[in-house]
Design a protein around this motif. Structure first.
Motif, PDB file in Angstrom:
ATOM      1  N   UNK A  10       0.657  -1.342   0.152  1.00  0.00           N
ATOM      2  CA  UNK A  10       0.141   0.132   0.016  1.00  0.00           C
ATOM      3  C   UNK A  10       0.965   1.253   0.126  1.00  0.00           C
ATOM      4  N   UNK A  11       1.820   1.401   0.740  1.00  0.00           N
ATOM      5  CA  UNK A  11       2.736   2.359   1.067  1.00  0.00           C
ATOM      6  C   UNK A  11       3.993   2.400   0.305  1.00  0.00           C
ATOM      7  N   UNK A  12       3.973   2.590  -1.078  1.00  0.00           N
ATOM      8  CA  UNK A  12       5.197   2.526  -1.973  1.00  0.00           C
ATOM      9  C   UNK A  12       6.357   3.529  -1.366  1.00  0.00           C
ATOM     10  N   UNK A  13       6.026   4.524  -0.959  1.00  0.00           N
ATOM     11  CA  UNK A  13       7.106   5.430  -0.374  1.00  0.00           C
ATOM     12  C   UNK A  13       7.812   4.951   0.763  1.00  0.00           C
ATOM     13  N   UNK A  14       7.108   4.208   1.502  1.00  0.00           N
ATOM     14  CA  UNK A  14       7.788   3.468   2.877  1.00  0.00           C
ATOM     15  C   UNK A  14       8.797   2.279   2.122  1.00  0.00           C
ATOM     16  N   UNK A  15       8.219   1.647   1.289  1.00  0.00           N
ATOM     17  CA  UNK A  15       9.008   0.595   0.477  1.00  0.00           C
ATOM     18  C   UNK A  15      10.286   1.350  -0.094  1.00  0.00           C
ATOM     19  N   UNK A  16      10.371   2.573  -0.608  1.00  0.00           N
ATOM     20  CA  UNK A  16      11.262   3.277  -1.339  1.00  0.00           C
ATOM     21  C   UNK A  16      12.413   3.363  -0.060  1.00  0.00           C
ATOM     22  N   UNK A  17      11.713   4.098   0.816  1.00  0.00           N
ATOM     23  CA  UNK A  17      12.430   4.434   1.981  1.00  0.00           C
ATOM     24  C   UNK A  17      13.336   3.189   2.688  1.00  0.00           C
ATOM     25  N   UNK A  18      12.732   2.346   2.692  1.00  0.00           N
ATOM     26  CA  UNK A  18      13.699   0.885   3.048  1.00  0.00           C
ATOM     27  C   UNK A  18      14.776   0.957   1.994  1.00  0.00           C
ATOM     28  N   UNK A  19      14.360   0.743   0.860  1.00  0.00           N
ATOM     29  CA  UNK A  19      15.548   0.293  -0.109  1.00  0.00           C
ATOM     30  C   UNK A  19      16.619   1.191  -0.003  1.00  0.00           C
ATOM     31  N   UNK A  20      16.243   2.791   0.284  1.00  0.00           N
ATOM     32  CA  UNK A  20      17.292   3.650   0.397  1.00  0.00           C
ATOM     33  C   UNK A  20      18.109   3.461   1.555  1.00  0.00           C
ATOM     34  N   UNK A  21      17.372   3.006   2.640  1.00  0.00           N
ATOM     35  CA  UNK A  21      18.109   2.954   3.989  1.00  0.00           C
ATOM     36  C   UNK A  21      18.959   1.732   3.905  1.00  0.00           C
ATOM     37  N   UNK A  22      18.600   0.601   3.024  1.00  0.00           N
ATOM     38  CA  UNK A  22      19.507  -0.533   3.061  1.00  0.00           C
ATOM     39  C   UNK A  22      20.406  -0.321   1.933  1.00  0.00           C
ATOM     40  N   UNK A  23      20.631   0.822   1.087  1.00  0.00           N
ATOM     41  CA  UNK A  23      21.620   1.327   0.385  1.00  0.00           C
ATOM     42  C   UNK A  23      21.649   0.363  -0.909  1.00  0.00           C
ATOM     43  N   UNK A  24      20.510   0.215  -1.116  1.00  0.00           N
ATOM     44  CA  UNK A  24      20.089  -0.507  -2.489  1.00  0.00           C
ATOM     45  C   UNK A  24      19.985   0.347  -3.640  1.00  0.00           C
ATOM     46  N   UNK A  25      19.240   1.547  -3.418  1.00  0.00           N
ATOM     47  CA  UNK A  25      19.102   2.449  -4.720  1.00  0.00           C
ATOM     48  C   UNK A  25      19.234   3.959  -4.046  1.00  0.00           C
ATOM     49  N   UNK A  26      19.262   4.744  -5.116  1.00  0.00           N
ATOM     50  CA  UNK A  26      19.208   6.397  -4.734  1.00  0.00           C
ATOM     51  C   UNK A  26      18.532   7.024  -5.864  1.00  0.00           C
ATOM     52  N   UNK A  27      17.835   8.004  -5.522  1.00  0.00           N
ATOM     53  CA  UNK A  27      17.325   8.997  -6.432  1.00  0.00           C
ATOM     54  C   UNK A  27      17.756  10.309  -6.196  1.00  0.00           C
ATOM     55  N   UNK A  28      17.840  11.065  -7.510  1.00  0.00           N
ATOM     56  CA  UNK A  28      18.187  12.616  -7.254  1.00  0.00           C
ATOM     57  C   UNK A  28      16.769  13.681  -7.603  1.00  0.00           C
ATOM     58  N   UNK A  29      15.689  12.887  -7.997  1.00  0.00           N
ATOM     59  CA  UNK A  29      14.308  13.571  -8.089  1.00  0.00           C
ATOM     60  C   UNK A  29      13.501  13.185  -7.640  1.00  0.00           C
ATOM     61  N   UNK A  30      13.243  11.664  -6.977  1.00  0.00           N
ATOM     62  CA  UNK A  30      12.273  11.264  -6.365  1.00  0.00           C
ATOM     63  C   UNK A  30      11.371  10.324  -7.451  1.00  0.00           C
ATOM     64  N   UNK A  31      11.689  10.371  -8.718  1.00  0.00           N
ATOM     65  CA  UNK A  31      10.938   9.679  -9.803  1.00  0.00           C
ATOM     66  C   UNK A  31      11.869   8.687 -10.406  1.00  0.00           C
ATOM     67  N   UNK A  32      12.921   8.782 -10.539  1.00  0.00           N
ATOM     68  CA  UNK A  32      13.998   7.902 -11.283  1.00  0.00           C
ATOM     69  C   UNK A  32      14.932   7.548 -10.541  1.00  0.00           C
ATOM     70  N   UNK A  33      15.144   6.169 -10.287  1.00  0.00           N
ATOM     71  CA  UNK A  33      16.032   5.510  -9.223  1.00  0.00           C
ATOM     72  C   UNK A  33      17.155   4.733 -10.105  1.00  0.00           C
ATOM     73  N   UNK A  34      18.313   4.779  -9.211  1.00  0.00           N
ATOM     74  CA  UNK A  34      19.531   4.286  -9.835  1.00  0.00           C
ATOM     75  C   UNK A  34      19.506   3.116  -8.724  1.00  0.00           C
ATOM     76  N   UNK A  35      19.789   1.818  -9.190  1.00  0.00           N
ATOM     77  CA  UNK A  35      19.996   0.588  -8.486  1.00  0.00           C
ATOM     78  C   UNK A  35      21.322  -0.019  -8.925  1.00  0.00           C
ATOM     79  N   UNK A  36      22.559   0.421  -8.404  1.00  0.00           N
ATOM     80  CA  UNK A  36      23.778  -0.062  -8.731  1.00  0.00           C
ATOM     81  C   UNK A  36      23.961  -1.532  -9.116  1.00  0.00           C
ATOM     82  N   UNK A  37      22.980  -2.298  -8.155  1.00  0.00           N
ATOM     83  CA  UNK A  37      23.211  -3.739  -8.590  1.00  0.00           C
ATOM     84  C   UNK A  37      22.656  -4.188  -9.943  1.00  0.00           C
TER      85      UNK A  37
END
Length: 411
Positions: A142-169
């Motif tokens: 239900x909460x995609x923003x929460x999921x994205x926060x988890x991905x960022x906290x576990x250092x799996x992804x990064x975003x510069x604009x909140x819409x496009x995400x870079x996942x180095x793996x």
């Protein structure tokens, strides 16, 4: 197979017989986790924000407020250490994941699954994942923003604009050759660098090491770096740097250069990147022994395809002598000052800041536990042999009365 099952059953019985007593509050929370997963949140997203988690604990204890919220946080960290929950405390409002397997299987699995896996997984377009794609794959959450926060906290992804995400793996592109060409005036350009490599054939970097290095570069550098599957290019004022992972994945080469011969800025950038790499090594590969070598400045300036370097014993010997080191394969000599500092400064003195050449990095072993997952800078998922630190002060289930559990409650 039946012999294996019998062995596992006996091992389980023996482990349970010698299991340590745990804090009473933690034992009560463990009992409630399955119920909370069903009643307090969706089983497809067993995550509670701190306010929800705190309310569930107070309801369990039959109280209206907590006298000591820090005590609950310490108890939750203890459960995190046991692997019963994941306690992400680095955020302004902590997050509690009630089912760690959900995060590892249903989230990380879908994010990192290769194309040939028969599950729904993220797809990249030019090595970018759009937010719409994340919503499509995780439509049950239900909460995609929460999921994205988890991905960022576990250092799996990064975003510069909140819409496009870079996942180095998930990066697939190699560095195009035109991204690192000779400068307009190579004679004035300063080049130097270093190599961090595994010290022994039994040492290796973890699979998440280089992707996490790329995440840190995106977070910490002022200018957005260019990223590829096996490299990164960084910029800062008069300086460029190239970080390349070796084809066998056992060494990282760092080259810095400046067309304006800005040696001081080169040293500062080299030091910053070196700190990032060492910090990530401590997190992702704490048992890996590495050694540092000095890259050939002349070979870098000539843009040779292969990377050539000198061992620190050669550098030490040259510094103790005439300051000249000879490369057997390349067949020429170089000044140690050019290799370590980019050459002497105008005042005739070398600057130590950012100089190449930490001699040897021993593996850092963290006491009695192994790091499994690190979330951001504050939340850590560990497997411990026993309880340590402040949790030793917590009451144990077998040694205290029921009434003492009211320590958290306001009278």
């Amino acid at each position: 197979m039946w012999r294996l099952k019998g062995l596992l059953t006996r091992m389980k019985t023996q482990l349970q017989a010698h299991q340590r007593a745990i804090p009473k509050l933690c034992a009560e929370i463990i009992k409630c986790l399955p119920k909370w997963t069903k009643d307090k949140c969706s089983p497809k997203c067993p995550v509670l924000r701190w306010a929800q988690y705190k309310a569930a604990v107070m309801e369990m204890m039959g109280i209206e407020s907590l006298a000591d919220e820090d005590f609950l946080k310490t108890s939750s960290q203890y459960l995190d250490h046991l692997g019963e929950i994941l306690f992400v405390s680095s955020l302004t409002e902590p997050i509690v994941i009630l089912a760690p397997n959900w995060l590892c299987t249903d989230v990380f699995g879908k994010v990192m699954a290769p194309k040939n896996f028969p599950i729904q997984h993220l797809r990249t377009v030019k090595d970018i994942v759009k937010k719409d794609e994340i919503q499509k794959v995780f439509q049950d959450v239900a909460d995609i923003d929460l999921l994205i926060t988890l991905l960022q906290e576990f250092q799996l992804c990064h975003t510069f604009d909140g819409q496009e995400f870079i996942i180095p793996g998930l990066l697939t592109q190699a560095m195009p050759p035109e991204k690192w060409q000779k400068t307009e005036d190579p004679t004035k350009t300063v080049y130097f660098g270093k190599q961090v490599q595994c010290a022994d054939t039994t040492d290796m970097f973890s699979s998440g090491f280089f992707p996490r290095v790329q995440i840190r570069l995106m977070r910490q550098l002022k200018n957005r770096p260019l990223l590829w599957r096996d490299g990164a290019k960084c910029f800062d004022c008069n300086v460029e740097s190239l970080i390349k992972l070796s084809p066998d994945g056992r060494a990282v080469n760092i080259c810095v250069r400046s067309e304006q011969a800005d040696k001081q800025s080169c040293r500062q950038m080299l030091e910053q990147i070196d700190n990032v790499i060492n910090n990530v090594l401590d997190e992702c590969s704490p048992g890996t022994t590495t050694e540092e070598r000095v890259l050939s400045a002349r070979a870098l300036k000539e843009h040779r395809e292969e990377v050539y370097s000198y061992g620190m014993d050669q550098i030490d010997k040259a510094e103790a002598g005439d300051g000249i080191v000879y490369h057997d394969i390349l067949g020429f000599s170089e000044d140690v000052n050019d290799l370590l500092y980019g050459g002497r400064d105008d005042d005739g003195e070398e600057k130590e800041q950012g100089a190449v050449g930490n001699r040897h990095r021993q593996p850092k072993m963290y006491g009695h536990h192994n790091t499994i997952i690190n979330a951001g800078d504050g939340a850590v998922f560990h497997m411990y042999e026993g309880a340590v630190g402040a949790v030793e002060q917590l009451q144990l289930e077998d040694s205290v009365s029921e009434a003492s559990s009211d320590r958290l409650a306001l009278e």
